[in-house]
Design a protein around this motif. Structure first.
Motif, mmCIF file in Angstrom:
data_model
loop_
_atom_site.group_PDB
_atom_site.id
_atom_site.type_symbol
_atom_site.label_atom_id
_atom_site.label_comp_id
_atom_site.label_asym_id
_atom_site.label_seq_id
_atom_site.Cartn_x
_atom_site.Cartn_y
_atom_site.Cartn_z
ATOM 1 N N MET A 209 -8.412 9.170 -3.764
ATOM 2 C CA MET A 209 -9.376 8.349 -3.600
ATOM 3 C C MET A 209 -9.346 7.471 -3.036
ATOM 4 S SD MET A 209 -12.147 10.453 -3.546
ATOM 5 C CE MET A 209 -13.598 10.073 -3.769
ATOM 6 N N LEU A 210 -8.526 6.348 -3.848
ATOM 7 C CA LEU A 210 -7.745 4.895 -3.781
ATOM 8 C C LEU A 210 -7.362 4.872 -2.323
ATOM 9 C CD1 LEU A 210 -7.551 2.817 -4.824
ATOM 10 C CD2 LEU A 210 -4.948 3.327 -4.714
ATOM 11 N N PHE A 211 -6.940 6.103 -1.705
ATOM 12 C CA PHE A 211 -6.720 5.797 -0.497
ATOM 13 C C PHE A 211 -7.303 6.171 1.110
ATOM 14 C CE2 PHE A 211 -2.331 4.801 -2.247
ATOM 15 C CZ PHE A 211 -2.317 3.963 -1.620
ATOM 16 N N SER A 212 -8.148 7.284 0.728
ATOM 17 C CA SER A 212 -9.446 7.616 1.310
ATOM 18 C C SER A 212 -10.534 6.283 1.424
ATOM 19 C CB SER A 212 -10.315 8.903 1.218
ATOM 20 O OG SER A 212 -10.014 8.957 -0.169
ATOM 21 N N THR A 213 -10.939 5.902 0.628
ATOM 22 C CA THR A 213 -11.816 4.525 0.891
ATOM 23 C C THR A 213 -11.286 3.583 1.094
ATOM 24 O OG1 THR A 213 -11.293 4.237 -1.403
ATOM 25 C CG2 THR A 213 -13.492 5.455 -1.257
ATOM 26 N N GLU A 214 -9.935 2.991 0.712
ATOM 27 C CA GLU A 214 -9.344 2.484 1.704
ATOM 28 C C GLU A 214 -9.265 2.370 3.090
ATOM 29 O OE1 GLU A 214 -6.678 -1.143 2.710
ATOM 30 O OE2 GLU A 214 -7.053 -0.717 0.866
ATOM 31 N N MET B 219 0.816 -0.955 -0.067
ATOM 32 C CA MET B 219 0.109 0.108 -0.185
ATOM 33 C C MET B 219 0.635 1.796 0.463
ATOM 34 S SD MET B 219 -2.931 1.227 3.123
ATOM 35 C CE MET B 219 -1.020 1.502 4.242
ATOM 36 N N HIS C 44 1.574 4.134 -3.024
ATOM 37 C CA HIS C 44 1.262 5.612 -2.574
ATOM 38 C C HIS C 44 1.829 5.886 -3.396
ATOM 39 C CE1 HIS C 44 -0.189 9.143 -0.674
ATOM 40 N NE2 HIS C 44 0.647 8.903 0.076
ATOM 41 N N SER D 281 -6.666 10.372 -8.160
ATOM 42 C CA SER D 281 -7.502 9.384 -7.687
ATOM 43 C C SER D 281 -6.443 8.248 -6.443
ATOM 44 C CB SER D 281 -7.393 7.904 -9.205
ATOM 45 O OG SER D 281 -5.672 8.192 -9.389
ATOM 46 N N ASN D 282 -4.910 8.865 -6.335
ATOM 47 C CA ASN D 282 -4.475 8.724 -5.668
ATOM 48 C C ASN D 282 -4.893 8.312 -4.331
ATOM 49 O OD1 ASN D 282 -2.368 7.736 -3.923
ATOM 50 N ND2 ASN D 282 -0.870 8.960 -4.617
#
Length: 114
Positions: free
Chosen positions: A106-111, A25, A29, A103-104
């Motif tokens: 959003m990807l890690f905030s939803t993770e 992860m 990132h 997108s980075n």
């Protein structure tokens, strides 16, 4: 700016999960952040060169260090200057950098929300 964002994401991860951070992860990132910074600064570099600005390296360095804040600063200060050529290349690189950066995020905030 990237360093602050990475520290923020790591603290956010610590507050919601155990103290073990998955290494893939973090690698994804960092890779996405570096790619976004390279695309943003390259897009600003080509755009400043097409506007025939003397400080094109300074604007690219500012964008590389401060990502979106540097891009907004560049856009504000060079708003009225017309481009000569390489317009499509500069705009496409900048848009790709912005898309990867968001997108980075959003990807890690939803993770961490799951």
């Amino acid at each position: 700016m990237t360093l602050f964002a990475s520290i923020f994401f790591i603290f956010l991860y610590f507050s919601s999960r155990s103290l073990i951070i998955p290494i893939p992860m973090i690698i994804i990132h960092i890779a996405l952040t570096v790619a976004a910074h390279i695309l943003l600064s390259t897009g600003v570099y080509f755009d400043a060169k097409s506007k025939k600005l003397e400080q094109y390296k300074s604007y690219a360095t500012l964008t590389a260090c401060c990502d979106i804040i540097g891009l907004i600063t560049y856009m504000i200060f060079t708003k009225g200057i017309k481009r000569n050529n390489n317009k499509k290349k500069a705009i496409s690189l900048t848009l790709c950098g912005i898309i990867i950066l968001f997108s980075n995020i959003m990807l890690f905030s939803t993770e961490w929300q799951s």
